[in-house]
Each structure stands twice: as structure tokens, then as C-alpha cells.
Enzyme design. Sequence first.
Site, PDB file in Angstrom:
ATOM      1  N   ARG A  55      -1.172  -5.537   4.732  1.00  0.00           N
ATOM      2  CA  ARG A  55      -0.418  -4.978   3.799  1.00  0.00           C
ATOM      3  C   ARG A  55       0.909  -4.402   4.145  1.00  0.00           C
ATOM      4  NH1 ARG A  55      -5.400  -1.271   1.204  1.00  0.00           N
ATOM      5  NH2 ARG A  55      -5.195  -0.676   3.405  1.00  0.00           N
ATOM      6  N   GLU A  63     -11.004   5.386  -5.587  1.00  0.00           N
ATOM      7  CA  GLU A  63     -11.451   3.932  -5.453  1.00  0.00           C
ATOM      8  C   GLU A  63     -11.805   3.581  -7.263  1.00  0.00           C
ATOM      9  OE1 GLU A  63     -11.599   1.813  -2.977  1.00  0.00           O
ATOM     10  OE2 GLU A  63     -10.682   3.580  -1.916  1.00  0.00           O
ATOM     11  N   ARG A  71       0.663  -1.199  -0.032  1.00  0.00           N
ATOM     12  CA  ARG A  71       0.061  -0.113  -0.087  1.00  0.00           C
ATOM     13  C   ARG A  71       0.842   1.261  -0.003  1.00  0.00           C
ATOM     14  NH1 ARG A  71      -2.285   4.331   0.028  1.00  0.00           N
ATOM     15  NH2 ARG A  71      -4.589   4.711   1.003  1.00  0.00           N
TER      16      ARG A  71
END
Length: 217
Positions: free
Chosen positions: A122, A88, A80
Site C-alpha cells: 500500500r 477497525e 493507507r
Amino acid sequence: MKTREGTVTTATEARARFWRGLGVLGVVVASVLVGRGGRPGGSPGASPTPLPSSISCRAVEVHDGDTLTCASSERALTVRVSTIDAPELDQRYGPGAREATQKLVIGKTLELTNLDQDGYGRLLATVTLPDSSDLAEQLAARGLAWWYYEYSASATAIESAERAARTAHRGLWADPSPVAPWAWRHRSSPSPAPTASPSAATPSPEVAPSAAPSIPR
């Protein structure tokens, strides 16, 4: 108060038993949190693993504008990108942000630094491209990502890149009322949205300026 055995329990004794029981409960809860590493989404019983100072890896897949899969010598890593929040995929500029990231990273060797891990497992990282440029800064400069102020208030380079893109109406800043991705996620989530970045344009009605942050996805 009289018990079945005929003994008498005073109010003071009852209160003492209550507080002793509450203390035991607190110990149990604390043990569970420690077992999870103190993070939401942690694995029960997992112990924290020290992270290296940097990792070199090859980008093999891009999930969205700020999330990718990188293959290191040991395993595949879900990365990330820190300091930014890209639109998004179901937002207007989401697919464009992903395509830009794909062109910048796929098949290339990246350097990951300032490593951390989020509650989803992540790897949070500053991603440096082969030409020594910063991926987050590249996306912010193209108007394809927001400066994630709530999590990176000291990232002045990202702030400057976003401001320049906004002034030039590049990417998502061509929209007169762009909706921050955290506000977009908030529409379908019960958790509050984070504060918009100070350099952003006048926030749309969906942005809650004083609300607590949501976890970046």
C-alpha cells in the site's frame, strides 16, 4: 576423529568447516532479503521503485476509515492514510469512520504527499483534500481516528486534533474506555501491540503500553 577414508580430522578443522558453512548460509539469507526489497511482504526479485514527491488522484473507493483506493492517470492505488489509525470495521466506531472518509473523499481529487510504501504494497501518504485540509487531521478532530504515535511522533497537528476531540468527548472518545485499533487487532494476532498515544485517555486493559508496534492495517 577418523573419517571413512581413513584420514584424521582434528577438532580445530571441524570447527573451521562449521563456521565456513555458517558464513555461506548468511550470504544466502542476505540475498533473499535484498531480493525482497528488505521488507516483509516484498516480492522476490523486485527492485525498489523511486516514489514521486506527490501524486494527484481521484478517490473511487473507501475500504475503512484510513484506507482507500485512488485512481491516478496511470493506475489504481491503494492508499493507507499516514499518522492515524482508524477503528477497525468490527469495532464500534469503525463503520462511522469509513462513512466519514467516504463523504470527505469519494469522487474528489486528492493530493498525496510524503509518500512511502508498506509491507503490504500500500502507498502510505499524507492525504490533502480539495479544500487544502488534511484528511488525517479531519478524522482525528472528529474522534474517528487515533493519532498513530508509534509511527508519527512528530505529527503534532494530529496530536492536537486528537486531544481536542478527546476533551470534547467526540466520536470514539464518548466511550469511557475506547480500545485502540492496534490493541483490537492484537486480540487475534500473535504480534504485540504498539504503545498508545501519550494524549490518549487512560488505556483499556487490552493496550500493552510498552510493547512493540504491529503493522498498521
